[in-house]
Write a protein that holds these residues in place. Sequence first.
Motif, mmCIF file in Angstrom:
data_model
loop_
_atom_site.group_PDB
_atom_site.id
_atom_site.type_symbol
_atom_site.label_atom_id
_atom_site.label_comp_id
_atom_site.label_asym_id
_atom_site.label_seq_id
_atom_site.Cartn_x
_atom_site.Cartn_y
_atom_site.Cartn_z
ATOM 1 N N ALA A 133 0.832 -1.207 0.000
ATOM 2 C CA ALA A 133 0.000 0.000 0.000
ATOM 3 C C ALA A 133 0.870 1.263 0.000
ATOM 4 O O ALA A 133 0.578 2.232 -0.718
ATOM 5 N N LYS A 134 1.948 1.244 0.768
ATOM 6 C CA LYS A 134 2.863 2.396 0.803
ATOM 7 C C LYS A 134 3.521 2.601 -0.558
ATOM 8 O O LYS A 134 3.634 3.733 -1.042
ATOM 9 N N ALA A 135 3.961 1.528 -1.170
ATOM 10 C CA ALA A 135 4.611 1.629 -2.482
ATOM 11 C C ALA A 135 3.636 2.163 -3.526
ATOM 12 O O ALA A 135 4.014 2.974 -4.379
ATOM 13 N N ARG A 136 2.399 1.718 -3.463
ATOM 14 C CA ARG A 136 1.390 2.221 -4.399
ATOM 15 C C ARG A 136 1.137 3.708 -4.183
ATOM 16 O O ARG A 136 0.952 4.461 -5.144
ATOM 17 N N ALA A 137 1.090 4.140 -2.921
ATOM 18 C CA ALA A 137 0.865 5.560 -2.625
ATOM 19 C C ALA A 137 2.011 6.410 -3.170
ATOM 20 O O ALA A 137 1.782 7.476 -3.754
ATOM 21 N N VAL A 138 3.230 5.948 -3.004
ATOM 22 C CA VAL A 138 4.400 6.677 -3.524
ATOM 23 C C VAL A 138 4.325 6.752 -5.043
ATOM 24 O O VAL A 138 4.581 7.810 -5.641
ATOM 25 N N MET A 140 1.646 6.585 -6.966
ATOM 26 C CA MET A 140 0.562 7.491 -7.379
ATOM 27 C C MET A 140 0.967 8.958 -7.188
ATOM 28 O O MET A 140 0.610 9.816 -7.997
ATOM 29 N N ALA A 141 1.711 9.229 -6.126
ATOM 30 C CA ALA A 141 2.179 10.603 -5.897
ATOM 31 C C ALA A 141 3.104 11.048 -7.027
ATOM 32 O O ALA A 141 3.012 12.187 -7.508
ATOM 33 N N LYS A 142 3.982 10.157 -7.468
ATOM 34 C CA LYS A 142 4.878 10.489 -8.581
ATOM 35 C C LYS A 142 4.101 10.713 -9.864
ATOM 36 O O LYS A 142 4.412 11.621 -10.645
ATOM 37 N N ILE A 143 3.092 9.900 -10.098
ATOM 38 C CA ILE A 143 2.258 10.062 -11.304
ATOM 39 C C ILE A 143 1.522 11.395 -11.248
ATOM 40 O O ILE A 143 1.436 12.118 -12.250
ATOM 41 N N GLN A 144 1.017 11.755 -10.073
ATOM 42 C CA GLN A 144 0.312 13.033 -9.912
ATOM 43 C C GLN A 144 1.256 14.211 -10.146
ATOM 44 O O GLN A 144 0.864 15.208 -10.751
ATOM 45 N N GLU A 145 2.485 14.086 -9.683
ATOM 46 C CA GLU A 145 3.473 15.146 -9.911
ATOM 47 C C GLU A 145 3.744 15.321 -11.400
ATOM 48 O O GLU A 145 3.839 16.447 -11.895
ATOM 49 N N LYS A 146 3.875 14.220 -12.113
ATOM 50 C CA LYS A 146 4.112 14.292 -13.560
ATOM 51 C C LYS A 146 2.922 14.924 -14.265
ATOM 52 O O LYS A 146 3.093 15.731 -15.183
#
Length: 165
Positions: A133-138, A140-146
Amino acid sequence: MASTLLELTAGIVSSHAAVSELSTDELVQEIQKVFTTLQGLEGGSAEAAPAEEAKGPAVTLKKAFQADQVVCMICGKGGMKTLTRHLAQVHDMKPGEYRKQFGIPSTQPLTAKKFSEARKQMARDRGLADNLAKARAVRMAKIQEKKAATPEKAAKPKAVRKKKA
């Protein structure tokens, strides 16, 4: 030539028995199978081995998938926790082919139920679901930044093409 067939049979079966655990009955069956196959090959009938695989299952579906062990429906060998390695090494078969041959649904795991439960519990104890779950959150955060950085490029007006008449 019969002594050569016996020697070949003994060599093949002893090699197989050294790698896998066989009961007395399984050992006798293995000797008979290997000897008849070698006789068939010597006589020119190379169809002896594939004909065995074409017949029906060695055990029923219910007996094949028990709580503490899995039994191969092709050869009847039991005492395994999972079938995948056995299918690949002994029968040169993929799990999908095995399922198709015997009509096993895709929802049926090719492992013993207790083995699967133990693996699930071990994963829970180690917190692997939380790590995932933590890895998925990280991610998704990177995808949102892009995505936040790319609208600047997308805001530029595109060149309009004229239609050909």
